[in-house]
Motif scaffolding. Structure first.
Motif, PDB file in Angstrom:
ATOM      1  N   THR A 149       0.013  -0.181  -5.442  1.00  0.00           N
ATOM      2  CA  THR A 149       0.406   1.074  -5.600  1.00  0.00           C
ATOM      3  C   THR A 149       0.249   1.778  -4.415  1.00  0.00           C
ATOM      4  O   THR A 149       1.005   2.651  -4.018  1.00  0.00           O
ATOM      5  CB  THR A 149       0.128   1.847  -7.021  1.00  0.00           C
ATOM      6  OG1 THR A 149       0.565   0.999  -7.882  1.00  0.00           O
ATOM      7  CG2 THR A 149       0.667   3.050  -6.929  1.00  0.00           C
ATOM      8  N   ALA A 150      -1.089   2.037  -4.027  1.00  0.00           N
ATOM      9  CA  ALA A 150      -1.483   2.730  -3.020  1.00  0.00           C
ATOM     10  C   ALA A 150      -0.886   2.409  -1.582  1.00  0.00           C
ATOM     11  O   ALA A 150      -0.569   2.997  -0.771  1.00  0.00           O
ATOM     12  CB  ALA A 150      -2.970   2.814  -3.098  1.00  0.00           C
ATOM     13  N   GLN A 151      -1.106   1.051  -1.441  1.00  0.00           N
ATOM     14  CA  GLN A 151      -0.486   0.428  -0.140  1.00  0.00           C
ATOM     15  C   GLN A 151       1.030   0.390   0.094  1.00  0.00           C
ATOM     16  O   GLN A 151       1.410   0.378   1.309  1.00  0.00           O
ATOM     17  CB  GLN A 151      -1.175  -0.783   0.283  1.00  0.00           C
ATOM     18  CG  GLN A 151      -2.822  -0.751   0.290  1.00  0.00           C
ATOM     19  CD  GLN A 151      -3.329  -1.860   0.651  1.00  0.00           C
ATOM     20  OE1 GLN A 151      -2.992  -2.658   1.598  1.00  0.00           O
ATOM     21  NE2 GLN A 151      -4.494  -2.035  -0.053  1.00  0.00           N
ATOM     22  N   TYR A 152       1.705  -0.006  -0.981  1.00  0.00           N
ATOM     23  CA  TYR A 152       3.204  -0.266  -0.717  1.00  0.00           C
ATOM     24  C   TYR A 152       4.310   0.898  -1.743  1.00  0.00           C
ATOM     25  O   TYR A 152       5.253   0.843  -1.159  1.00  0.00           O
ATOM     26  CB  TYR A 152       3.509  -1.795  -1.160  1.00  0.00           C
ATOM     27  CG  TYR A 152       2.674  -2.530  -0.252  1.00  0.00           C
ATOM     28  CD1 TYR A 152       3.280  -3.151   0.908  1.00  0.00           C
ATOM     29  CD2 TYR A 152       1.428  -3.338  -0.944  1.00  0.00           C
ATOM     30  CE1 TYR A 152       2.644  -4.060   1.743  1.00  0.00           C
ATOM     31  CE2 TYR A 152       0.783  -3.952   0.074  1.00  0.00           C
ATOM     32  CZ  TYR A 152       1.478  -4.577   1.270  1.00  0.00           C
ATOM     33  OH  TYR A 152       0.935  -5.496   2.107  1.00  0.00           O
ATOM     34  N   LEU A 153       3.682   1.183  -2.540  1.00  0.00           N
ATOM     35  CA  LEU A 153       4.704   1.878  -3.594  1.00  0.00           C
ATOM     36  C   LEU A 153       4.693   3.252  -3.423  1.00  0.00           C
ATOM     37  O   LEU A 153       5.801   4.151  -3.560  1.00  0.00           O
ATOM     38  CB  LEU A 153       4.499   1.369  -5.100  1.00  0.00           C
ATOM     39  CG  LEU A 153       4.486   0.017  -5.454  1.00  0.00           C
ATOM     40  CD1 LEU A 153       4.205  -0.258  -6.994  1.00  0.00           C
ATOM     41  CD2 LEU A 153       5.716  -0.638  -4.957  1.00  0.00           C
ATOM     42  N   SER A 154       3.522   3.940  -3.157  1.00  0.00           N
ATOM     43  CA  SER A 154       3.482   5.522  -2.900  1.00  0.00           C
ATOM     44  C   SER A 154       4.247   5.752  -1.637  1.00  0.00           C
ATOM     45  O   SER A 154       3.902   5.172  -0.765  1.00  0.00           O
ATOM     46  CB  SER A 154       2.094   5.750  -2.870  1.00  0.00           C
ATOM     47  OG  SER A 154       1.489   5.529  -4.212  1.00  0.00           O
ATOM     48  N   PRO A 155       4.589   6.982  -1.613  1.00  0.00           N
ATOM     49  CA  PRO A 155       5.435   7.478  -0.094  1.00  0.00           C
ATOM     50  C   PRO A 155       4.225   7.518   0.747  1.00  0.00           C
ATOM     51  O   PRO A 155       3.125   7.930   0.532  1.00  0.00           O
ATOM     52  CB  PRO A 155       5.764   8.816  -0.834  1.00  0.00           C
ATOM     53  CG  PRO A 155       6.206   8.857  -2.154  1.00  0.00           C
ATOM     54  CD  PRO A 155       5.120   7.963  -2.657  1.00  0.00           C
ATOM     55  N   PRO A 156       4.775   7.477   2.050  1.00  0.00           N
ATOM     56  CA  PRO A 156       3.602   7.271   3.277  1.00  0.00           C
ATOM     57  C   PRO A 156       3.208   8.899   3.435  1.00  0.00           C
ATOM     58  O   PRO A 156       3.737   9.768   3.334  1.00  0.00           O
ATOM     59  CB  PRO A 156       4.555   7.106   4.375  1.00  0.00           C
ATOM     60  CG  PRO A 156       5.797   6.010   3.708  1.00  0.00           C
ATOM     61  CD  PRO A 156       6.022   6.883   2.576  1.00  0.00           C
ATOM     62  N   ALA A 161      -2.861   9.009  -7.908  1.00  0.00           N
ATOM     63  CA  ALA A 161      -4.032   8.398  -8.598  1.00  0.00           C
ATOM     64  C   ALA A 161      -3.311   7.587  -9.670  1.00  0.00           C
ATOM     65  O   ALA A 161      -2.243   7.909 -10.306  1.00  0.00           O
ATOM     66  CB  ALA A 161      -4.514   9.556  -9.044  1.00  0.00           C
ATOM     67  N   PHE A 162      -3.697   6.325  -9.762  1.00  0.00           N
ATOM     68  CA  PHE A 162      -3.047   5.427 -10.697  1.00  0.00           C
ATOM     69  C   PHE A 162      -3.603   5.806 -12.161  1.00  0.00           C
ATOM     70  O   PHE A 162      -4.830   5.675 -12.346  1.00  0.00           O
ATOM     71  CB  PHE A 162      -3.343   3.987 -10.451  1.00  0.00           C
ATOM     72  CG  PHE A 162      -2.796   2.853 -11.139  1.00  0.00           C
ATOM     73  CD1 PHE A 162      -1.447   2.414 -10.867  1.00  0.00           C
ATOM     74  CD2 PHE A 162      -3.422   2.406 -12.080  1.00  0.00           C
ATOM     75  CE1 PHE A 162      -0.694   1.531 -11.377  1.00  0.00           C
ATOM     76  CE2 PHE A 162      -2.562   1.281 -12.776  1.00  0.00           C
ATOM     77  CZ  PHE A 162      -1.419   0.842 -12.459  1.00  0.00           C
ATOM     78  N   PHE A 222       0.012   9.550 -10.539  1.00  0.00           N
ATOM     79  CA  PHE A 222       0.202  10.802 -10.213  1.00  0.00           C
ATOM     80  C   PHE A 222      -0.019  11.417  -8.879  1.00  0.00           C
ATOM     81  O   PHE A 222      -0.856  11.000  -8.329  1.00  0.00           O
ATOM     82  CB  PHE A 222      -0.702  11.540 -11.490  1.00  0.00           C
ATOM     83  CG  PHE A 222      -0.100  11.598 -12.682  1.00  0.00           C
ATOM     84  CD1 PHE A 222       0.557  12.687 -12.984  1.00  0.00           C
ATOM     85  CD2 PHE A 222      -0.607  10.779 -13.408  1.00  0.00           C
ATOM     86  CE1 PHE A 222       1.038  12.732 -14.505  1.00  0.00           C
ATOM     87  CE2 PHE A 222      -0.126  10.647 -15.086  1.00  0.00           C
ATOM     88  CZ  PHE A 222       0.648  11.533 -15.319  1.00  0.00           C
ATOM     89  N   ASP A 223       0.797  12.352  -8.451  1.00  0.00           N
ATOM     90  CA  ASP A 223       0.493  13.175  -7.274  1.00  0.00           C
ATOM     91  C   ASP A 223      -0.790  13.769  -7.658  1.00  0.00           C
ATOM     92  O   ASP A 223      -0.936  14.287  -8.564  1.00  0.00           O
ATOM     93  CB  ASP A 223       1.423  14.266  -7.011  1.00  0.00           C
ATOM     94  CG  ASP A 223       0.935  15.174  -5.770  1.00  0.00           C
ATOM     95  OD1 ASP A 223       1.189  14.859  -4.776  1.00  0.00           O
ATOM     96  OD2 ASP A 223       0.275  16.304  -6.243  1.00  0.00           O
ATOM     97  N   VAL A 224      -1.877  13.727  -6.717  1.00  0.00           N
ATOM     98  CA  VAL A 224      -3.269  14.019  -7.035  1.00  0.00           C
ATOM     99  C   VAL A 224      -3.550  15.558  -7.441  1.00  0.00           C
ATOM    100  O   VAL A 224      -4.081  16.103  -8.354  1.00  0.00           O
ATOM    101  CB  VAL A 224      -4.284  13.982  -5.694  1.00  0.00           C
ATOM    102  CG1 VAL A 224      -5.439  14.552  -6.176  1.00  0.00           C
ATOM    103  CG2 VAL A 224      -4.464  12.590  -5.485  1.00  0.00           C
TER     104      VAL A 224
END
Length: 251
Positions: A149-156, A161-162, A222-224
């Motif tokens: 999720t952090a490295q590939y799925l979240s927008p750059p 937070a998962f 979630f967006d932090v």
């Protein structure tokens, strides 16, 4: 004739070592010292779980010194893995179970399960079982989901937070301290106006060509800032009631 294989596992998995097909550095060193060579002719050592690179390198040199290559040789399969430190939120890299994470297909990701001998889940658990504890497998699947999720799925450039809402876990076979692989399939993903990602993920641990466990996640990343606001709101609600009072979740 193909060499007979013996797996070398770290001392935390000493109870798994039967001496014939699996051994530990201490056992093998003692065996070589007692017998002059550590095994019958035509044996190849392979790295299992719970080993440090330095341990394997030192033992490989010891094997080379004591044994003829045709009798016992250490496999060159060992290579230093790259722990997935992004997204797994571990201060101590020894507690990271996911290594060499890469995208292996459309919506598919693959990594190696690597169990460090100083992993916190090995320090205070010994029930004599020869297989890897199920809670360690659960932690590995969770780390895999968070890292992907952090490295590939979240927008750059974003910080998410998962958070898991539901999981379905199936233990299919015992996992042993031998090489194993993690795969993750993204079965569904949606974006709620940048507030969070809705995720449907399936993680599988496989060993010797068959799955040992699957873990399906229904989660939100979630967006932090959104997560912190949600936490504050729910904390205020929790603090508004005494220990003997109940809250009506429908309100």
């Amino acid at each position: 004739m193909a060499a007979r294989r013996i797996y070398l596992v770290g001392e935390p998995f000493e109870c798994f070592a039967d001496g014939d097909r699996v051994t530990t550095p201490k056992r093998l060193s003692a065996d070589m010292e007692a017998r002059g060579n550590g095994a019958d002719s035509g044996v190849e050592l392979l790295p299992g779980q719970g080993l440090l690179e330095a341990d394997y390198a030192e033992l490989s040199q010891e094997v080379a010194h004591h044994c003829r290559p045709r009798d016992l040789r250490a496999s060159s399969q060992w290579r230093e893995s790259v722990p997935a430190t992004i997204g797994t939120y571990k201060d101590n890299v020894a507690n990271v179970l996911v290594s060499d994470l890469r995208q292996s297909g459309d919506k598919e990701f693959t990594a190696e399960l690597v169990i460090h001998p100083h992993n916190v889940m090995l320090i205070d658990r010994d029930n004599g079982a020869r297989h890897v504890a199920g809670m360690l497998e659960v932690e590995a699947c969770l780390q895999m989901a968070m890292a992907v999720t952090a490295q590939y799925l979240s927008p750059p450039g974003s910080e998410y937070a998962f958070v898991t809402s539901t999981t379905t876990i199936n233990f299919l076979a015992f996992l042993f301290p031998l090489p194993a692989t993690l795969t993750l399939l993204v079965n569904g993903m949606g974006d709620a106006d940048g507030k969070y990602l809705e995720l449907d993920l399936l993680t599988t641990i496989s060993q010797s060509g068959r799955p040992t466990m699957t873990m399906e996640f229904r989660s939100r990343a979630f967006d932090v800032a959104v997560l912190r606001a949600t936490e504050r709101s729910q904390l205020d609600r929790a603090l508004a009631f005494g220990p003997d009072e109940t809250d009506d979740p429908s309100i």
